[in-house]
Design a protein around this motif. Structure first.
Motif: not given
Length: 203
Positions: A181-202
């Motif tokens: 995912c970091n093969s380009s400069l446009s993908a340098l942002w992450e979500l880190h740390p993750i606090y919650d993981v839920t099923a997709q709704v809708g």
């Protein structure tokens, strides 16, 4: 107080300030205290798409800023709904490294971002997040490289983080290949740390 006392106090203060500035930053990994920070976990999240994150401008930090505090966007919590494409459970820093894309089967290197769940040792909230992900994705039957045979759509909630996965060369700045995912400069942002993981709704 003698006439010399103010000058002595000023000299000692200057010495202390100089010593503080000269101290070496000690972190087990790059910006580690920020990566495992739980203080933003109760902040209300803002919904965002992977495609939005790919347009964010990276911070002007360098590899030397290993103790840089969170500022700006990094102090915000976001919720992103996307497809899990790869999970790496055995990273050297103990994180669960998860690659996600907005669409189910788009080529990952050009369209994915990384979200990371720290080890439970850094907070029970991370144990819970790992359990939540494992309840939605069978982490016991991943391919050798961590790929999922069938991508699973889930919602991840966590703090934005610029991990500075880039290098400087004579050709300019380029990604450091910290995961595909970091093969380009446009993908340098992450979500880190993750606090919650839920099923997709809708839909």
């Amino acid at each position: 107080m003698t006439p010399r006392t103010p000058a002595l106090v000023a000299a000692l203060a200057a010495l202390a300030l100089g010593t503080a500035h000269g101290q070496t930053c000690i972190e087990p990994h790059y910006r580690w205290s920020e990566k495992v920070d739980t203080s933003f976990a109760t902040n209300p999240p803002t919904a965002v798409d992977v495609s939005d994150i790919l347009t964010w401008t990276p911070r002007t930090i360098t590899a030397k800023d290993e103790c840089a505090p969170r500022i700006g966007r990094e102090r915000n919590v976001y919720a992103v709904t996307a497809f899990v494409r790869r999970i790496k459970l055995h990273e050297t820093d103990g994180d669960w490294h998860v690659e996600i894309t907005e669409e189910e089967y788009t080529p990952a290197p050009a369209s994915c971002i990384i979200v990371e769940i720290p080890a439970p040792a850094y907070g029970n909230i991370y144990r819970q997040a790992r359990d939540q992900l494992a309840g939605l994705v069978d982490t016991t039957h991943l391919a050798a490289n961590g790929d999922l045979d069938v991508p699973v759509e889930v919602t991840f909630t966590g703090a934005a983080f610029d991990g500075y996965h880039q290098k400087q060369s004579s050709m300019g700045k380029h990604a450091s290949q910290h995961g595909r995912c970091n093969s380009s400069l446009s993908a340098l942002w992450e979500l880190h740390p993750i606090y919650d993981v839920t099923a997709q709704v809708g839909p």
